[in-house]
Motif scaffolding. Structure first.
Motif, PDB file in Angstrom:
ATOM      1  N   ALA A  11       0.837  -1.208   0.000  1.00 61.52           N
ATOM      2  CA  ALA A  11       0.000   0.000   0.000  1.00 61.52           C
ATOM      3  C   ALA A  11       0.864   1.248   0.000  1.00 61.52           C
ATOM      4  O   ALA A  11       0.568   2.226  -0.713  1.00 61.52           O
ATOM      5  N   ASP A  12       1.939   1.233   0.770  1.00 63.42           N
ATOM      6  CA  ASP A  12       2.848   2.390   0.818  1.00 63.42           C
ATOM      7  C   ASP A  12       3.474   2.647  -0.546  1.00 63.42           C
ATOM      8  O   ASP A  12       3.628   3.803  -0.971  1.00 63.42           O
ATOM      9  N   ARG A  13       3.826   1.596  -1.243  1.00 65.69           N
ATOM     10  CA  ARG A  13       4.440   1.757  -2.566  1.00 65.69           C
ATOM     11  C   ARG A  13       3.455   2.341  -3.564  1.00 65.69           C
ATOM     12  O   ARG A  13       3.807   3.208  -4.370  1.00 65.69           O
ATOM     13  N   LEU A  14       2.212   1.878  -3.518  1.00 62.27           N
ATOM     14  CA  LEU A  14       1.196   2.432  -4.417  1.00 62.27           C
ATOM     15  C   LEU A  14       0.884   3.877  -4.059  1.00 62.27           C
ATOM     16  O   LEU A  14       0.654   4.718  -4.947  1.00 62.27           O
ATOM     17  N   TRP A  15       0.857   4.179  -2.774  1.00 59.60           N
ATOM     18  CA  TRP A  15       0.609   5.546  -2.318  1.00 59.60           C
ATOM     19  C   TRP A  15       1.682   6.486  -2.858  1.00 59.60           C
ATOM     20  O   TRP A  15       1.380   7.563  -3.386  1.00 59.60           O
ATOM     21  N   ALA A  16       2.929   6.086  -2.730  1.00 62.17           N
ATOM     22  CA  ALA A  16       4.042   6.912  -3.218  1.00 62.17           C
ATOM     23  C   ALA A  16       4.012   7.043  -4.738  1.00 62.17           C
ATOM     24  O   ALA A  16       4.311   8.108  -5.289  1.00 62.17           O
ATOM     25  N   ALA A  17       3.626   5.962  -5.427  1.00 56.04           N
ATOM     26  CA  ALA A  17       3.561   6.005  -6.890  1.00 56.04           C
ATOM     27  C   ALA A  17       2.534   7.023  -7.366  1.00 56.04           C
ATOM     28  O   ALA A  17       2.782   7.784  -8.314  1.00 56.04           O
ATOM     29  N   GLN A  18       1.392   7.065  -6.692  1.00 51.67           N
ATOM     30  CA  GLN A  18       0.366   8.044  -7.068  1.00 51.67           C
ATOM     31  C   GLN A  18       0.798   9.455  -6.690  1.00 51.67           C
ATOM     32  O   GLN A  18       0.645  10.391  -7.477  1.00 51.67           O
ATOM     33  N   ARG A  19       1.350   9.610  -5.516  1.00 47.60           N
ATOM     34  CA  ARG A  19       1.782  10.936  -5.044  1.00 47.60           C
ATOM     35  C   ARG A  19       2.861  11.523  -5.937  1.00 47.60           C
ATOM     36  O   ARG A  19       2.804  12.703  -6.307  1.00 47.60           O
ATOM     37  N   ASP A  20       3.833  10.702  -6.300  1.00 51.11           N
ATOM     38  CA  ASP A  20       4.995  11.188  -7.041  1.00 51.11           C
ATOM     39  C   ASP A  20       4.861  10.997  -8.552  1.00 51.11           C
ATOM     40  O   ASP A  20       5.758  11.405  -9.294  1.00 51.11           O
ATOM     41  N   ARG A  21       3.773  10.356  -8.963  1.00 50.58           N
ATOM     42  CA  ARG A  21       3.569  10.034 -10.383  1.00 50.58           C
ATOM     43  C   ARG A  21       4.763   9.238 -10.934  1.00 50.58           C
ATOM     44  O   ARG A  21       5.251   9.489 -12.027  1.00 50.58           O
ATOM     45  N   GLU A  22       5.196   8.285 -10.133  1.00 50.11           N
ATOM     46  CA  GLU A  22       6.288   7.392 -10.521  1.00 50.11           C
ATOM     47  C   GLU A  22       5.803   5.948 -10.367  1.00 50.11           C
ATOM     48  O   GLU A  22       5.835   5.382  -9.273  1.00 50.11           O
ATOM     49  N   PRO A  23       5.298   5.368 -11.447  1.00 45.92           N
ATOM     50  CA  PRO A  23       4.733   4.022 -11.365  1.00 45.92           C
ATOM     51  C   PRO A  23       5.746   2.976 -10.917  1.00 45.92           C
ATOM     52  O   PRO A  23       6.956   3.154 -11.075  1.00 45.92           O
ATOM     53  N   ILE A  24       5.219   1.910 -10.346  1.00 48.25           N
ATOM     54  CA  ILE A  24       6.048   0.842  -9.792  1.00 48.25           C
ATOM     55  C   ILE A  24       5.859  -0.447 -10.587  1.00 48.25           C
ATOM     56  O   ILE A  24       4.902  -0.589 -11.354  1.00 48.25           O
ATOM     57  N   ALA A  25       6.766  -1.384 -10.390  1.00 45.54           N
ATOM     58  CA  ALA A  25       6.643  -2.690 -11.027  1.00 45.54           C
ATOM     59  C   ALA A  25       5.411  -3.411 -10.469  1.00 45.54           C
ATOM     60  O   ALA A  25       4.957  -3.131  -9.354  1.00 45.54           O
ATOM     61  N   PRO A  26       4.826  -4.328 -11.246  1.00 48.11           N
ATOM     62  CA  PRO A  26       3.638  -5.041 -10.770  1.00 48.11           C
ATOM     63  C   PRO A  26       3.848  -5.711  -9.416  1.00 48.11           C
ATOM     64  O   PRO A  26       4.885  -6.331  -9.172  1.00 48.11           O
ATOM     65  N   LEU A  27       2.855  -5.572  -8.548  1.00 52.15           N
ATOM     66  CA  LEU A  27       2.910  -6.257  -7.253  1.00 52.15           C
ATOM     67  C   LEU A  27       2.942  -7.765  -7.450  1.00 52.15           C
ATOM     68  O   LEU A  27       3.523  -8.496  -6.645  1.00 52.15           O
TER      69      LEU A  27
END
Length: 277
Positions: A11-27
């Motif tokens: 959840a923290d990783r998705l939160w940061a991805a949305q906040r920073d507009r920096e997508p992450i690798a698939p969970l």
């Protein structure tokens, strides 16, 4: 099944991805043991975080509501996400495309509830009785997962790829217009050039880029709303009076870029326009 700490970390990783507009690798790559229950719990962690920050629940959306999408994901039922008041967009205000990772739009009708729905055992008749009116809508979807490389658990954890909701002005009772048979056409108007794969329609003032019927949504979008009411009840959630429910798109998703303007027209229900800058 994941450990609680793993859910919080995801959840923290998705939160940061949305906040920073920096997508992450698939969970689903980094957490191969993740399942649907884990994904919904991860979604709820971030929804509760936003509610604690002052956001309010505006409604819910159904995803994967077409048989084509379900087959592609290898599932036999839809998924769902939350709509918050911070996600509400306006026809009068351009949408900042750069505020999202990979913005796309979908065309669907919206159900505005005049009464709360029952949970377990909710039927299509219950939905129609509780719906004050249906509205034309465009859903803005986005993925905080790199390049939309999503599996089922990825999109559920990412709030069913929700990003925004835009309602048109029309308000029609489902007693006056059958929600299960509404033709919808999406036009590109004044586009930046990213969606020029359609054909010009001189009478409508735009280029047609997608067309569909609401019956593409489980045969009847009311069925999707009834499914949603039953599904969320298992997580202690209720679809309440005043909520807006998006049952799923009746057309393909279309990429949105700065400079694009889209208009969705619904037979008997009016239109809704989304402008991007």
């Amino acid at each position: 099944m994941l450990e609680a700490a793993q859910r919080v970390s995801a959840a923290d990783r998705l939160w940061a991805a949305q906040r920073d507009r920096e997508p992450i690798a698939p969970l689903t790559e980094s957490l191969p043991d993740i399942d649907v229950v884990d994904a919904y719990e991860i979604q709820l962690i971030n929804i509760r975080r936003q509610l604690a920050g002052g956001a309010r629940v505006y409604g819910h959306k159904v995803g994967l509501s077409s048989l084509v999408m379900q087959r592609m994901m290898g599932v036999d039922e839809p998924d769902y996400g939350h709509l918050l008041d911070t996600m509400v967009l306006s026809e009068d205000t351009p949408i900042e495309a750069g505020a999202y990772c990979y913005p796309r739009i979908e065309v669907e009708i919206g159900y505005v509830l005049g009464a709360s729905l029952p949970g377990e055992g909710c039927t299509e008749a219950d939905v129609l009785a509780a719906t004050e009116y249906i509205v034309p809508s465009i859903e803005l979807i986005d993925s905080r997962i790199t390049d939309w490389r999503i599996g089922l658990a990825d999109t559920i954890a990412d709030n069913a790829s929700s990003a925004g909701v835009l309602l048109g002005a029309a308000r029609v009772s489902p007693r006056d217009l059958d929600p299960a048979d509404i033709e919808a056409v999406l036009y590109s108007v004044g586009t930046s050039g990213g969606t020029s794969d359609g054909t010009s329609d001189g009478t409508s003032g735009g280029t047609e880029i997608a067309r569909g019927n609401t019956n593409a949504v489980l045969g009847d979008p009311t069925t999707a709303v009834a499914w949603l009411a039953r599904k969320v009840a298992s997580f202690g959630v209720k679809l309440e009076a005043g909520h807006v429910i998006l049952p799923g798109s009746c057309t393909r998703a279309v990429d949105a870029r700065p400079g694009d303007t889209f208009r969705a027209e619904f037979a008997g229900l009016g239109s809704v326009t989304a402008r991007f800058e």
